[in-house]
Design a protein around this motif. Structure first.
Motif, PDB file in Angstrom:
ATOM      1  N   PRO A  59      -2.624   9.368   0.132  1.00 52.41           N
ATOM      2  CA  PRO A  59      -1.297   9.376   0.765  1.00 52.41           C
ATOM      3  C   PRO A  59      -0.744  10.787   1.006  1.00 52.41           C
ATOM      4  CG  PRO A  59      -1.377   7.726  -0.951  1.00 52.41           C
ATOM      5  CD  PRO A  59      -2.638   8.531  -1.055  1.00 52.41           C
ATOM      6  N   LYS A  60      -1.131  11.748   0.183  1.00 56.59           N
ATOM      7  CA  LYS A  60      -0.666  13.127   0.353  1.00 56.59           C
ATOM      8  C   LYS A  60      -1.365  13.828   1.515  1.00 56.59           C
ATOM      9  CE  LYS A  60      -0.074  13.581  -4.609  1.00 56.59           C
ATOM     10  NZ  LYS A  60      -0.571  14.196  -5.818  1.00 56.59           N
ATOM     11  N   ARG A  61      -2.500  13.300   1.942  1.00 54.94           N
ATOM     12  CA  ARG A  61      -3.327  13.983   2.929  1.00 54.94           C
ATOM     13  C   ARG A  61      -3.061  13.588   4.374  1.00 54.94           C
ATOM     14  NH1 ARG A  61      -9.152  15.101   0.270  1.00 54.94           N
ATOM     15  NH2 ARG A  61      -8.372  15.903  -1.696  1.00 54.94           N
ATOM     16  N   VAL A  62      -2.227  12.591   4.608  1.00 57.76           N
ATOM     17  CA  VAL A  62      -1.896  12.268   5.998  1.00 57.76           C
ATOM     18  C   VAL A  62      -0.914  13.311   6.515  1.00 57.76           C
ATOM     19  CG1 VAL A  62      -2.348   9.799   5.812  1.00 57.76           C
ATOM     20  CG2 VAL A  62      -0.054  10.653   5.345  1.00 57.76           C
ATOM     21  N   LYS A  63      -0.895  13.505   7.813  1.00 55.19           N
ATOM     22  CA  LYS A  63       0.015  14.505   8.388  1.00 55.19           C
ATOM     23  C   LYS A  63       1.474  14.131   8.078  1.00 55.19           C
ATOM     24  CE  LYS A  63      -0.592  12.252  12.804  1.00 55.19           C
ATOM     25  NZ  LYS A  63      -1.808  11.871  13.400  1.00 55.19           N
ATOM     26  N   TRP A  64       2.322  15.119   8.042  1.00 56.82           N
ATOM     27  CA  TRP A  64       3.716  14.934   7.650  1.00 56.82           C
ATOM     28  C   TRP A  64       4.439  13.944   8.553  1.00 56.82           C
ATOM     29  CZ3 TRP A  64       6.740  15.009   3.767  1.00 56.82           C
ATOM     30  CH2 TRP A  64       8.118  14.994   3.939  1.00 56.82           C
ATOM     31  N   GLU A  65       4.051  13.867   9.812  1.00 56.29           N
ATOM     32  CA  GLU A  65       4.719  12.979  10.768  1.00 56.29           C
ATOM     33  C   GLU A  65       4.305  11.521  10.608  1.00 56.29           C
ATOM     34  OE1 GLU A  65       2.569  15.531  12.008  1.00 56.29           O
ATOM     35  OE2 GLU A  65       4.175  16.986  11.756  1.00 56.29           O
ATOM     36  N   CYS A  66       3.295  11.251   9.804  1.00 53.92           N
ATOM     37  CA  CYS A  66       2.757   9.897   9.641  1.00 53.92           C
ATOM     38  C   CYS A  66       3.662   9.073   8.727  1.00 53.92           C
ATOM     39  CB  CYS A  66       1.344   9.965   9.064  1.00 53.92           C
ATOM     40  SG  CYS A  66       0.611   8.345   8.769  1.00 53.92           S
ATOM     41  N   PRO A  67       4.216   7.958   9.228  1.00 53.89           N
ATOM     42  CA  PRO A  67       5.006   7.094   8.346  1.00 53.89           C
ATOM     43  C   PRO A  67       4.111   6.450   7.288  1.00 53.89           C
ATOM     44  CG  PRO A  67       5.214   6.429  10.655  1.00 53.89           C
ATOM     45  CD  PRO A  67       4.179   7.478  10.590  1.00 53.89           C
ATOM     46  N   ARG A  68       4.673   6.277   6.078  1.00 51.48           N
ATOM     47  CA  ARG A  68       3.932   5.682   4.965  1.00 51.48           C
ATOM     48  C   ARG A  68       4.736   4.509   4.407  1.00 51.48           C
ATOM     49  NH1 ARG A  68       2.608  10.431   0.872  1.00 51.48           N
ATOM     50  NH2 ARG A  68       4.791  10.022   0.418  1.00 51.48           N
ATOM     51  N   VAL A  69       4.068   3.375   4.240  1.00 53.54           N
ATOM     52  CA  VAL A  69       4.704   2.180   3.683  1.00 53.54           C
ATOM     53  C   VAL A  69       4.036   1.876   2.357  1.00 53.54           C
ATOM     54  CG1 VAL A  69       5.169  -0.277   4.024  1.00 53.54           C
ATOM     55  CG2 VAL A  69       5.158   1.274   6.004  1.00 53.54           C
ATOM     56  N   LEU A  70       4.824   1.757   1.312  1.00 55.03           N
ATOM     57  CA  LEU A  70       4.320   1.391  -0.006  1.00 55.03           C
ATOM     58  C   LEU A  70       4.807  -0.014  -0.340  1.00 55.03           C
ATOM     59  CD1 LEU A  70       2.906   2.095  -2.716  1.00 55.03           C
ATOM     60  CD2 LEU A  70       5.155   2.886  -3.518  1.00 55.03           C
ATOM     61  N   ILE A  71       3.862  -0.936  -0.489  1.00 58.21           N
ATOM     62  CA  ILE A  71       4.160  -2.300  -0.919  1.00 58.21           C
ATOM     63  C   ILE A  71       3.556  -2.418  -2.316  1.00 58.21           C
ATOM     64  CG2 ILE A  71       3.833  -4.757  -0.454  1.00 58.21           C
ATOM     65  CD1 ILE A  71       3.472  -4.014   2.519  1.00 58.21           C
ATOM     66  N   ASN A  72       4.426  -2.412  -3.328  1.00 55.14           N
ATOM     67  CA  ASN A  72       3.941  -2.287  -4.699  1.00 55.14           C
ATOM     68  C   ASN A  72       5.037  -2.728  -5.661  1.00 55.14           C
ATOM     69  OD1 ASN A  72       1.540  -1.451  -6.007  1.00 55.14           O
ATOM     70  ND2 ASN A  72       2.485   0.456  -6.663  1.00 55.14           N
ATOM     71  N   ARG A  73       4.671  -3.020  -6.880  1.00 58.67           N
ATOM     72  CA  ARG A  73       5.668  -3.393  -7.891  1.00 58.67           C
ATOM     73  C   ARG A  73       6.507  -2.202  -8.344  1.00 58.67           C
ATOM     74  NH1 ARG A  73       5.240  -8.543  -9.854  1.00 58.67           N
ATOM     75  NH2 ARG A  73       3.261  -9.595  -9.490  1.00 58.67           N
TER      76      ARG A  73
END
Length: 164
Positions: A59-73
């Motif tokens: 997750p740290k290695r995607v470009k800064w502009e890339c949206p990240r969705v975390l589905i987790n407890r």
């Protein structure tokens, strides 16, 4: 909807196509992950502690502009409710996937696919019957003496221990 069985014996249940704790990642991963992360335009992370390298750093290695969705407890890694690129859907993976599908207008489609899958899935008694088969090949979860293969059992125990 069918549970895959060993081609050698026809009875043993085939090991799932996943990597257990302690197993090496497929060679394809090493060849493609850097390119995939560089070209990623949305990263969805589900049901993980992000404790095991090298996946924990992805997750740290995607470009800064890339949206990240975390589905987790729980919140893991460097995910944050920052209002910029991270979306946190805290709860179960099932609930998060349903919510995402609903937000995308795919809720009814997902519900229909889920119902079709559940109609085709064997019940616990059938799964237990299939697991009772014995096989000594490397594709089955069952060892030659009818118990769970030792390497599978060790990897499963290590995976469970890592979650605790």
């Amino acid at each position: 909807g069918e549970i895959p069985h060993c081609a050698a014996c026809g009875h043993g249940v085939v090991k799932p196509d996943i990597t257990f704790f302690g197993e090496s990642l497929p060679q394809r991963f090493a060849k493609l992950y850097q390119h995939d992360l560089a070209s990623c335009d949305l990263l969805v992370v589900m049901g993980t502690s992000l404790q095991v390298a090298p996946v924990s750093s992805m997750p740290k290695r995607v470009k800064w502009e890339c949206p990240r969705v975390l589905i987790n407890r729980e919140t893991v890694g460097d995910f944050a409710a920052d209002g910029y690129r991270d979306v946190l859907a805290l709860g179960t993976c099932d609930d998060g996937a349903r919510e995402m599908a609903a937000q995308l207008g795919w809720g009814d489609d997902l519900a229909q696919l889920t119902q079709e899958y559940l109609k085709q899935s064997p019940g616990p008694a059938e799964i237990g019957r299939r697991l009772d088969a014995e096989c000594g090949c490397n594709e089955c979860l069952r060892g030659p003496e009818g118990g769970i293969r030792l390497d599978f059992e060790a990897n499963l125990q290590a995976s469970c221990a890592a979650l605790l």
